[in-house]
Design a protein around this motif. Sequence first.
Motif, PDB file in Angstrom:
ATOM      1  N   ALA A 157       0.590  -1.056   0.412  1.00 22.35           N
ATOM      2  CA  ALA A 157       0.132   0.102   0.242  1.00 22.35           C
ATOM      3  C   ALA A 157       1.320   1.034  -0.193  1.00 22.35           C
ATOM      4  CB  ALA A 157      -0.964  -0.045   1.291  1.00 22.35           C
ATOM      5  N   GLY A 158       1.858   0.784   1.243  1.00 29.99           N
ATOM      6  CA  GLY A 158       3.331   2.181   0.898  1.00 29.99           C
ATOM      7  C   GLY A 158       3.625   2.433  -0.881  1.00 29.99           C
ATOM      8  N   MET A 159       4.031   1.262  -1.447  1.00 30.86           N
ATOM      9  CA  MET A 159       4.647   1.538  -2.224  1.00 30.86           C
ATOM     10  C   MET A 159       3.642   2.097  -3.427  1.00 30.86           C
ATOM     11  SD  MET A 159       6.513  -1.942  -2.454  1.00 30.86           S
ATOM     12  CE  MET A 159       7.089  -1.899  -4.593  1.00 30.86           C
ATOM     13  N   LEU A 160       2.129   1.531  -4.000  1.00 30.68           N
ATOM     14  CA  LEU A 160       1.973   1.356  -4.103  1.00 30.68           C
ATOM     15  C   LEU A 160       0.715   3.418  -4.103  1.00 30.68           C
ATOM     16  CD1 LEU A 160      -0.158  -1.414  -4.615  1.00 30.68           C
ATOM     17  CD2 LEU A 160       1.061  -0.637  -6.516  1.00 30.68           C
ATOM     18  N   GLY A 161       1.002   3.460  -2.988  1.00 32.66           N
ATOM     19  CA  GLY A 161       0.505   5.091  -2.451  1.00 32.66           C
ATOM     20  C   GLY A 161       0.692   6.532  -3.148  1.00 32.66           C
ATOM     21  N   SER A 162       3.066   5.236  -3.073  1.00 32.94           N
ATOM     22  CA  SER A 162       3.636   7.015  -3.187  1.00 32.94           C
ATOM     23  C   SER A 162       3.798   6.755  -4.993  1.00 32.94           C
ATOM     24  CB  SER A 162       4.653   6.331  -2.790  1.00 32.94           C
ATOM     25  OG  SER A 162       5.024   6.077  -1.302  1.00 32.94           O
ATOM     26  N   LEU A 163       3.137   5.610  -5.224  1.00 25.56           N
ATOM     27  CA  LEU A 163       2.890   6.042  -7.113  1.00 25.56           C
ATOM     28  C   LEU A 163       1.591   6.878  -7.409  1.00 25.56           C
ATOM     29  CD1 LEU A 163       5.935   4.054  -7.836  1.00 25.56           C
ATOM     30  CD2 LEU A 163       4.110   2.433  -9.211  1.00 25.56           C
ATOM     31  N   PHE A 164       0.414   6.398  -6.318  1.00 27.09           N
ATOM     32  CA  PHE A 164       0.179   6.748  -7.743  1.00 27.09           C
ATOM     33  C   PHE A 164      -0.356   7.809  -7.026  1.00 27.09           C
ATOM     34  CE2 PHE A 164      -0.403   2.251  -9.124  1.00 27.09           C
ATOM     35  CZ  PHE A 164      -0.513   2.489 -10.566  1.00 27.09           C
ATOM     36  N   VAL A 165      -0.844   8.531  -5.976  1.00 32.38           N
ATOM     37  CA  VAL A 165      -1.500   9.238  -4.829  1.00 32.38           C
ATOM     38  C   VAL A 165      -0.803  10.842  -5.573  1.00 32.38           C
ATOM     39  CG1 VAL A 165      -2.083  10.405  -2.761  1.00 32.38           C
ATOM     40  CG2 VAL A 165      -1.889   7.408  -2.981  1.00 32.38           C
ATOM     41  N   PRO A 166       0.093  11.059  -6.094  1.00 30.67           N
ATOM     42  CA  PRO A 166       0.468  11.929  -5.864  1.00 30.67           C
ATOM     43  C   PRO A 166       0.151  12.387  -7.469  1.00 30.67           C
ATOM     44  CG  PRO A 166       2.861  11.012  -5.892  1.00 30.67           C
ATOM     45  CD  PRO A 166       1.204   9.882  -5.776  1.00 30.67           C
ATOM     46  N   TYR A 167       0.021  11.230  -8.756  1.00 34.67           N
ATOM     47  CA  TYR A 167      -1.143  11.702 -10.141  1.00 34.67           C
ATOM     48  C   TYR A 167      -2.302  11.885  -9.173  1.00 34.67           C
ATOM     49  CZ  TYR A 167      -2.817  10.471 -14.069  1.00 34.67           C
ATOM     50  OH  TYR A 167      -3.289  10.225 -15.720  1.00 34.67           O
ATOM     51  N   ALA A 168      -2.851  11.813  -8.887  1.00 32.02           N
ATOM     52  CA  ALA A 168      -4.226  11.421  -8.572  1.00 32.02           C
ATOM     53  C   ALA A 168      -4.340  12.534  -7.616  1.00 32.02           C
ATOM     54  CB  ALA A 168      -5.129  10.517  -7.331  1.00 32.02           C
ATOM     55  N   THR A 169      -3.959  13.019  -6.793  1.00 32.06           N
ATOM     56  CA  THR A 169      -4.187  14.487  -6.300  1.00 32.06           C
ATOM     57  C   THR A 169      -3.573  15.743  -7.382  1.00 32.06           C
ATOM     58  OG1 THR A 169      -0.994  14.862  -5.505  1.00 32.06           O
ATOM     59  CG2 THR A 169      -3.349  14.541  -3.710  1.00 32.06           C
ATOM     60  N   LYS A 170      -2.862  15.307  -8.198  1.00 29.45           N
ATOM     61  CA  LYS A 170      -2.411  16.381  -9.083  1.00 29.45           C
ATOM     62  C   LYS A 170      -3.477  17.063  -9.896  1.00 29.45           C
ATOM     63  CE  LYS A 170       0.843  17.581 -12.752  1.00 29.45           C
ATOM     64  NZ  LYS A 170       2.434  16.516 -13.114  1.00 29.45           N
ATOM     65  N   ARG A 171      -4.362  15.243 -10.836  1.00 30.77           N
ATOM     66  CA  ARG A 171      -5.253  15.530 -11.475  1.00 30.77           C
ATOM     67  C   ARG A 171      -6.373  15.849 -10.755  1.00 30.77           C
ATOM     68  NH1 ARG A 171      -5.994  11.927 -16.090  1.00 30.77           N
ATOM     69  NH2 ARG A 171      -8.579  12.246 -16.332  1.00 30.77           N
ATOM     70  N   LEU A 172      -6.591  15.936  -9.453  1.00 31.89           N
ATOM     71  CA  LEU A 172      -7.975  16.903  -8.385  1.00 31.89           C
ATOM     72  C   LEU A 172      -7.683  18.213  -8.965  1.00 31.89           C
ATOM     73  CD1 LEU A 172      -8.332  13.905  -6.401  1.00 31.89           C
ATOM     74  CD2 LEU A 172      -9.937  14.278  -7.561  1.00 31.89           C
ATOM     75  N   GLY A 173      -6.879  18.447  -9.102  1.00 34.49           N
ATOM     76  CA  GLY A 173      -6.766  20.430  -9.226  1.00 34.49           C
ATOM     77  C   GLY A 173      -6.013  20.197  -7.550  1.00 34.49           C
ATOM     78  N   VAL A 174      -5.053  19.673  -7.014  1.00 34.52           N
ATOM     79  CA  VAL A 174      -4.327  20.089  -5.371  1.00 34.52           C
ATOM     80  C   VAL A 174      -3.354  20.952  -5.904  1.00 34.52           C
ATOM     81  CG1 VAL A 174      -3.955  19.117  -3.234  1.00 34.52           C
ATOM     82  CG2 VAL A 174      -5.453  18.434  -4.152  1.00 34.52           C
ATOM     83  N   LYS A 175      -3.129  21.568  -5.133  1.00 30.91           N
ATOM     84  CA  LYS A 175      -1.829  22.886  -5.008  1.00 30.91           C
ATOM     85  C   LYS A 175      -1.441  22.935  -3.787  1.00 30.91           C
ATOM     86  CE  LYS A 175      -2.034  24.526  -9.622  1.00 30.91           C
ATOM     87  NZ  LYS A 175      -4.426  25.122  -9.959  1.00 30.91           N
ATOM     88  N   ASN A 176      -1.916  22.735  -3.010  1.00 33.46           N
ATOM     89  CA  ASN A 176      -1.459  23.565  -1.410  1.00 33.46           C
ATOM     90  C   ASN A 176      -0.651  21.586  -1.009  1.00 33.46           C
ATOM     91  OD1 ASN A 176      -1.886  23.579   0.956  1.00 33.46           O
ATOM     92  ND2 ASN A 176      -3.458  24.290   1.388  1.00 33.46           N
ATOM     93  N   ASP A 177       0.355  22.503  -0.629  1.00 34.25           N
ATOM     94  CA  ASP A 177       1.282  21.366  -0.627  1.00 34.25           C
ATOM     95  C   ASP A 177       0.833  20.505   1.404  1.00 34.25           C
ATOM     96  OD1 ASP A 177       2.799  21.085  -2.036  1.00 34.25           O
ATOM     97  OD2 ASP A 177       4.710  21.867  -0.915  1.00 34.25           O
ATOM     98  N   ALA A 178       0.208  21.273   2.495  1.00 37.93           N
ATOM     99  CA  ALA A 178      -0.512  20.281   2.959  1.00 37.93           C
ATOM    100  C   ALA A 178      -0.811  19.384   3.141  1.00 37.93           C
ATOM    101  CB  ALA A 178      -1.406  21.468   3.919  1.00 37.93           C
ATOM    102  N   ILE A 179      -2.283  19.712   2.205  1.00 38.86           N
ATOM    103  CA  ILE A 179      -3.568  18.996   1.238  1.00 38.86           C
ATOM    104  C   ILE A 179      -2.893  18.009   0.735  1.00 38.86           C
ATOM    105  CG2 ILE A 179      -5.616  18.887   0.238  1.00 38.86           C
ATOM    106  CD1 ILE A 179      -6.069  20.231   2.484  1.00 38.86           C
TER     107      ILE A 179
END
Lengths: 236, 122
Positions: A157-179
């Motif tokens: 979960a840690g590996m897959l999360g590190s791989l895909f979550v940054p992509y997901a937050t980018k697609r969702l328009g997250v620019k706030n580093d805290a979020i």
Amino acid sequence: MNTSVEMLLAISLTMGIYLAAEKLYVRLKRSALVHPVVISIFSLMGILALFDWDYARYQQDTYLISFLLGPATVALAIPLYEQMSLIKQMALPLMVACLVGAVVAAGSAALLSAVWTGDEIISLSMISKSVTTPIGMDISRVVGGSPSLAAGIIMFAGMLGSLFVPYATKRLGVKNDAIHGFAVGVTAHGFGTAQAFERSVQAGAFAGLAMSLTGIISAFLLPVMPLADWVVQLTR
Amino acid sequence: MLCAGFSWVVSVAGIFVLILFWLGGSALVEFLNWPIPGSVMGLMGLWVALVINGGVPEWLKKPSSLLIRNMTLLFVPAGVGLINHWDRLTEHGLAMVVIITASTLLTVVLMILIFKLFRVKL
């Protein structure tokens, strides 16, 4: 004296391989795919299989290492205490997001696995998927899963999360580093936190806070939820 | 030399306190018959103690950061136990990867929606 030599061999081998894996990890630019834990675990599994070394004995021989997980878990109170001030700015949204995140991360994985794989032990171990490993292994023990399997699932979960979550937050328009950090911390615990620190200190701090909060909320909530019962019913 | 000896004693005190909170947490959950890991109860206990104390003493912080920094080594022995589940992993490995990924993405999307509901700046 044979047993004590075997014990020392098991401990030395574990620490030696881990240190070598750490060197490799640094050399390969800290990719989550070659995380020292992953390399160490698979190398040691290979060695155990190769030499017909019984895992129960290896586990007993390395108990001194595993034992330290207890004080290490308690010690997580210190970063939590130090990061608590971060929460003040937006306590309610962070707490709600963490609570929902912890429950959905556990529930969706465990139930989906119960329906798809039909394997009771895998599905019960999925419950602690997003929880930092020391707490997750303990939760797995409490809900009837396997701590070893939980450690493996959490690792993936840690590996897959590190791989895909940054992509997901980018697609969702997250620019706030805290979020971004918070989302990575809830879903990808330590792996995600390490990665978030490479983005910025703020992202890393929020990821660390999210990781601790998720661990605590999960430990108090998941064992008293009927999640494990549902999993058992679905796999029968 | 005296200095090195002193820091060793100080670190032992830190580990002792961590184990004491672990013991307290484990005893409490066992006494109350709660299905909560004793280690996490100990974590909460130490957190409350730190809030009351209003800071982290150096003799506790040093051994604690040593343990936390090297935490990943500590669960290697448990992880090696995957060897006992090898058949499960080969049979369901692919499904597990898909399930973990799907569940992670679902969780992230829901959390971002919650932040949007609260009008937090994304």
